[in-house]
Structure formats: C-alpha cells, structure tokens
Write an enzyme that holds these catalytic residues in place. Sequence first.
Site, short mmCIF file in Angstrom:
data_model
loop_
_atom_site.label_atom_id
_atom_site.label_comp_id
_atom_site.label_asym_id
_atom_site.label_seq_id
_atom_site.Cartn_x
_atom_site.Cartn_y
_atom_site.Cartn_z
N LYS A 40 0.83 -0.79 -0.36
CA LYS A 40 -0.36 0.13 -0.29
C LYS A 40 0.78 1.25 -0.13
CE LYS A 40 -4.06 -1.74 1.16
NZ LYS A 40 -5.69 -1.54 2.28
N LYS A 99 -4.47 -10.79 -7.25
CA LYS A 99 -5.83 -10.51 -6.22
C LYS A 99 -6.83 -9.60 -7.00
CE LYS A 99 -6.39 -8.12 -2.37
NZ LYS A 99 -5.96 -7.80 -1.09
N LYS A 147 -11.20 -4.71 -4.34
CA LYS A 147 -11.88 -3.54 -4.29
C LYS A 147 -11.61 -2.13 -4.26
CE LYS A 147 -13.50 -4.30 0.24
NZ LYS A 147 -11.93 -3.52 1.12
P1 TYM Z 1 -10.73 -6.44 3.39
O1 TYM Z 1 -11.76 -5.66 2.96
O2 TYM Z 1 -9.77 -6.04 2.33
O3 TYM Z 1 -10.83 -7.83 2.87
C1 TYM Z 1 -12.58 -8.49 3.16
C2 TYM Z 1 -12.54 -9.80 3.08
O4 TYM Z 1 -12.34 -10.23 2.40
C3 TYM Z 1 -11.04 -11.17 1.90
N1 TYM Z 1 -10.55 -11.49 0.23
C4 TYM Z 1 -10.11 -12.27 -0.23
N2 TYM Z 1 -10.41 -13.61 -0.37
C5 TYM Z 1 -10.67 -14.22 -1.08
N3 TYM Z 1 -9.83 -13.55 -3.00
C6 TYM Z 1 -10.08 -11.98 -2.62
N4 TYM Z 1 -9.34 -11.85 -4.27
C7 TYM Z 1 -9.67 -10.81 -1.43
N5 TYM Z 1 -9.68 -10.14 -1.25
C8 TYM Z 1 -9.76 -9.37 0.15
C9 TYM Z 1 -9.78 -10.62 2.98
O5 TYM Z 1 -9.17 -11.40 3.25
C10 TYM Z 1 -10.85 -10.33 4.03
O6 TYM Z 1 -11.25 -11.87 4.82
N6 TYM Z 1 -7.69 -5.83 7.10
C11 TYM Z 1 -9.20 -6.29 6.03
C12 TYM Z 1 -10.62 -6.35 7.48
C13 TYM Z 1 -9.91 -6.38 8.86
C14 TYM Z 1 -10.59 -7.46 9.30
C15 TYM Z 1 -10.58 -6.80 11.04
C16 TYM Z 1 -10.46 -8.64 9.08
C17 TYM Z 1 -10.48 -5.55 10.06
N7 TYM Z 1 -10.09 -5.67 11.15
C18 TYM Z 1 -10.14 -8.34 11.81
C19 TYM Z 1 -10.41 -9.92 10.10
C20 TYM Z 1 -11.06 -9.28 11.85
C21 TYM Z 1 -9.69 -6.49 5.57
O7 TYM Z 1 -8.89 -4.95 4.73
O8 TYM Z 1 -10.45 -6.57 5.12
#
Ligand code: TYM
Length: 339
Positions: free
Chosen positions: A122, A204, A207
């Site tokens: 990032k 990957k 979003k």
């Molecule tokens: P975020 O918002 O990027 O993604 C949410 C969840 O989706 C999964 N994910 C994917 N899985 C498979 N293929 C992909 N291309 C893909 N893109 C995203 C991510 O692994 C995630 O599980 N830091 C985290 C949010 C967060 C969080 C937490 C998660 C903050 N606090 C506590 C779990 C527990 C994030 O930015 O996820």
Amino acid sequence: MAKIFGLGPNGKKNTLSGSAPSGDLTIGNYIGAVRTWDEIQEEYNSYFMVVDLHSITTRQDPKVLHERSLSFYAQYLACGLDPEKNVIFLQSHVAEHAELAWILSCFTPFGDLSRMTQFKDKSAKHPKNVNAGLFTYPVLMAADILLYDAHVVPVGEDQKQHLELTRDIAQRFNNDRGETFVVPEPMIPKVGARVMALQEPTRKMDKSDPNPANTVFLLDTPKAIEKKFKSATTDSGSEIRFADDKPGVSNLLQIHSSLSGQSIAELETHFQGKMYGHLKVEVAEVVTERLKPVREKYEQLMNDRDYLQTVMRKSAGRAREHAGRTLARVFEKMGFLAK
Ligand code: TYM
C-alpha cells in the site's frame, strides 16, 4: 480436557470478522470471507463489522464513505447475516477499538509492523500518503479481534499475516500480564481463499482496483457479470484444467467451485473437450444465480434506512458490552484505574 478460555455464557466460541468500505464489495470478499461468515454464524457467537476506521488509511470522500458504510451494512444482511442472532456493527461506533489499539501498539515491535507485506504494497501504491495509520493498521485489527475474544477469524489468504501478528501480540501480552486474550485461529477457505483479478489473474481481485473489468461486484447486474466474465483473460492452449501455468482458467474454476460446491476435479471432467467460452458462460451463470437474491434483498433493505439505522445502533450497544468487559480486564492488567 483443558478449559477453553473466553467462551460465551452459552458455551459457544466467538468469531469476528469484517471488511473495509474503501471500495465496493467484490466476489473476492464474498468467496474468501462473507460466504464463510454466513455458514458459521449459528455455530459461534458472531461479530461482523463494517471496518470504517480502517478504510481511512487511504483518503475517502466523506459523502461516499457515509453512503458506502450503510451500503456495506445492508449487503452483509442481504448475504444472509442475521442481525438478531449476531452482532453486526460499525467499528467507529465502539470507541474501545481505538483505546485497545493504543495499548496494544505499546506491545508491538516496530520491526514486526515493518515486515507487513500489505503495508509495503500500500505504501508503494500511495507514495504521497504513507501515513502512520497505514503503518499501525494491523494493531487496530488486532484490537478488533482481541476485544471480542474471537477464537476463529474467517478471512481470505491476504489477511493471514495480520492474523499471525495478532496472535503474536496476544501471546506477548498474555506472557507478560497473565492470560488476558484468547489467541485466535485464522479460518481460511480451502477453495477461493485468493480470487484473482479477471484481466490480470496473477494478482488479487481488489475492491479498489481502478480497472472495473478486473472485478465483479456483489451488486453488479447480470449483464455486467456476463460481460466481465466473457472478457476475462484466459491462457494459451485450450484445455480446461487447474494448473500453475493456467492462472486465468484456474481462477474461473475456483470461482465456479466455491459457489457451485462442485470440486475442481469434477469440474475438470465436466469441461473435458469443451472450450474456454463454455467455462466463462457457466461461471457467469453460477455467479449471477448466487448474487440474484442478494441484490433483491439489498434493494429492499436500502429502501428502509430507518430499519438499518435501528439495528445498527442496537448492535453497537451489544458490541460495546463485550468490548467494555475485555477493556476492563486489560485496564486491570495495565494498572489503569477502573472507569
Ligand atoms: P478487506 O476489506 O480487504 O477484505 C475483507 C475480506 O475479504 C477477503 N478478501 C479476499 N478473499 C479472497 N480473494 C480475494 N481477492 C479477496 N479480497 C479480499 C479478505 O481476506 C478479508 O477477509 N484488514 C481487513 C479488515 C479487517 C478485519 C479485522 C478482518 C479489519 N479488522 C478483524 C478480520 C478481523 C481488510 O481490509 O479486509
């Protein structure tokens, strides 16, 4: 058998997960995470968050963030999460997250944070905005998880390193101050843990990808879904099989498999002798079929914003109860006076 620490009064383990409203939810988020939340919600005391505090490590337009946070909330419910049985809330509505994050940051070595690949990626992507929040992001994530005594954390593969850091922080604190935190386990799906971008299947699906052709969003129309899959990059040759030298085809197969429930081997047999075009059309159908009820329920919910606000507030109250109990335990261990 040893007693499991941190179980709820009903004897169940806890789970927590969330997604950041820094772009619209994709089928990557759905397949890697939200689908699992839906499957396990009854088995655990479940906490699901719209992780709005995390989203501001990159600049967000306040109007867009406001609308998107509500939209994420409605999409969670539309995906099947039940706000009566689970606690579904906004991270910014529970002040304990920021409080615990500060305390935990004093238990987190600078070097550990410097090694986080997401921080490196990032900061390379946003060289003009490498802020301290981007660096300490994983500590806030650890606070999210540890506040709710989460035994399991269902996430996609890209969050594995953050989970390992959370475990290290919890163990370090427990060793120093006595058992305080549950040490969480990641729950990563066997198929679909890393859904790849449709045009560039070696990276990957994300979003916040500037190229919308790379990404299928949960709220895409059936027409848009069909178009995106039809133009997905495939590989040289014509055989439909899951292999390292076929990242495009393998990605389509994993998307199909994770939503249809058919194994990769079954799909390879099913598509024997068929062309890439067949695979693309069928994957588009499977995805459209799965997302149709989600879109319908979503439209309904967004037409009843009062309902969404009411459940959101009620749920934040329930989240604060659990978070407050954990923070009180931490205060005691730190020597802070009780509030
Ligand atoms: P975020 O918002 O990027 O993604 C949410 C969840 O989706 C999964 N994910 C994917 N899985 C498979 N293929 C992909 N291309 C893909 N893109 C995203 C991510 O692994 C995630 O599980 N830091 C985290 C949010 C967060 C969080 C937490 C998660 C903050 N606090 C506590 C779990 C527990 C994030 O930015 O996820």
